[in-house]
Design a protein around this motif. Structure first.
Motif, mmCIF file in Angstrom:
data_model
loop_
_atom_site.group_PDB
_atom_site.id
_atom_site.type_symbol
_atom_site.label_atom_id
_atom_site.label_comp_id
_atom_site.label_asym_id
_atom_site.label_seq_id
_atom_site.Cartn_x
_atom_site.Cartn_y
_atom_site.Cartn_z
ATOM 1 N N GLU A 1 10.868 -2.184 6.374
ATOM 2 C CA GLU A 1 12.066 -1.658 7.038
ATOM 3 C C GLU A 1 11.925 -1.683 8.558
ATOM 4 O O GLU A 1 12.545 -0.886 9.257
ATOM 5 N N SER B 1 18.486 -5.413 0.233
ATOM 6 C CA SER B 1 17.932 -4.433 -0.706
ATOM 7 C C SER B 1 16.524 -4.842 -1.123
ATOM 8 O O SER B 1 16.261 -6.023 -1.357
ATOM 9 N N LYS B 2 15.619 -3.879 -1.207
ATOM 10 C CA LYS B 2 14.237 -4.172 -1.583
ATOM 11 C C LYS B 2 14.063 -4.100 -3.096
ATOM 12 O O LYS B 2 12.970 -4.185 -3.613
#
Ligand code: UDP
Ligand code: MG
Length: 324
Positions: A16, A206-207
């Motif tokens: 992030e 999105s992870k």
């Protein structure tokens, strides 16, 4: 629950680096008006970018910021569990780092917690996600509320505040393959919710890959529902009944009408049908068995590699070789 209470804000982070700066500023502004004290626990879930270095820089300037770095990517639920276990607040907020959950809602969550609720959920009243993701989420929640937890909100939730009593309970929680929201939701206590509109991700993607989402969906169903196992029994009964009726039909057809039984195509169809059903059943049993196996081995839910700002723990370690 007075003005001197300490609130921990636990944030899982996986690659992030582009969101942390803005997230930290937004969070700091959001809690400025609160009378409580704060600690921010940023949990780096095995990032391969500069997430931990960026967090370290912020922590050097702001003593409220503490950090954990996990030894590899364990998933955000394990990262949240790690952070909440290390929280020293009277309550802890869980929130994601991509600004999908607005930090501006934290004062309202704290206010509701102060009214005497142990668990306050921020429940999504809508989401600005892409169409396919919305469709997948809606289908899954629909299925899940039908076969597992009826009370689980159809829009899902992953943002909320939890009282110290709840946090203490999490210290002894030993399951693997868990969903932290469901674990907390199923604890009981006094729970409440506040609706909010989920934003789109500030930056990055999105992870949660499709593979991770399927694994998480199966975890949820297997942990909280025995419907798939019951489905096996029902299918067993259905197939037995069908084969009994078919046998009856063959006997009557041969003895009364004098027609012999059909040739091998019907045998092939029956064999393939039964083979398929049996493989599905084995797969369902395997999902349960694999999780039992994983649990029996007592593997750690996560390993903390480095810490920043905590008295105990390994402290700041050298930077990994692979950082951008
Ligand atoms: N996250 C994490 N580990 C993972 C995947 C995600 O710590 O393996 C973090 C991520 O950095 C974010 C939060 O969990 O702060 C929610 O993840 P994401 O936004 O990717 O999920 P989505 O909102 O798409 O469901
Ligand atoms: Mg997100």
């Amino acid at each position: 629950m007075n003005d001197r209470s300490l609130i921990s804000v636990v944030v899982p982070m996986y690659n992030e680096e582009t969101n942390i700066g803005l997230f930290y500023t937004t969070l700091s502004e959001a809690v400025q008006t609160c009378s409580a004290g704060f600690e921010f626990i940023f949990v780096d879930d095995g990032s391969t970018d500069t997430t931990f270095r960026v967090v370290d820089d912020i922590a050097r300037k702001d003593p409220r910021v503490k950090a954990l770095r996990l030894s590899k990517n364990y998933g955000s639920h394990a990262a949240l569990l790690a952070g909440m276990r290390m929280a020293s607040g009277n309550a802890a907020v869980m929130i994601s780092a991509d600004l999908q959950d607005p930090p501006a809602m934290i004062p309202a969550l704290i206010e509701r917690w102060r009214q005497g609720f142990h668990i306050v959920w921020a429940v999504r009243e809508g989401r600005d996600d892409p169409f396919l993701k919305k469709l997948f989420a809606a289908a899954f929640y629909n299925l899940f509320t039908r076969i597992a937890l009826k009370d689980y909100p159809a829009t899902g939730m992953d943002f909320g505040i939890f009282d110290r009593q709840v946090l203490d309970h999490l210290k002894t929680f030993s399951e693997n393959n868990f969903d932290i929201v469901l674990v907390i939701m199923s604890l009981g206590f006094r729970q409440s919710s506040i609706a909010y509109h989920r934003q789109i991700r500030h930056s990055g993607h999105s992870k949660w890959s499709m593979g991770k989402r399927i694994k998480a969906a199966l975890d949820l169903i297997v942990s909280y529902s025995y419907t798939p196992i019951r489905f096996i029994s029902y299918m067993g009964i259905l197939v037995s009944l069908t084969s009994f009726l078919y046998a009856l039909f063959l006997i009557v057809n041969t003895l009364v009408f004098g027609h012999g039984a059909g040739g091998w195509p019907s045998i092939m169809v029956t064999t393939l049908f039964l083979g398929g059903i049996q493989l599905i059943m084995l797969g369902i049993l395997g999902e349960y068995l694999w999780r039992c196996n994983d649990q029996v081995k007592k593997r750690p839910q996560y390993i903390i590699m480095d810490t920043i700002g905590f008295d105990e723990g390994p402290g700041r370690q050298r930077e990994p070789c692979k950082e951008g």
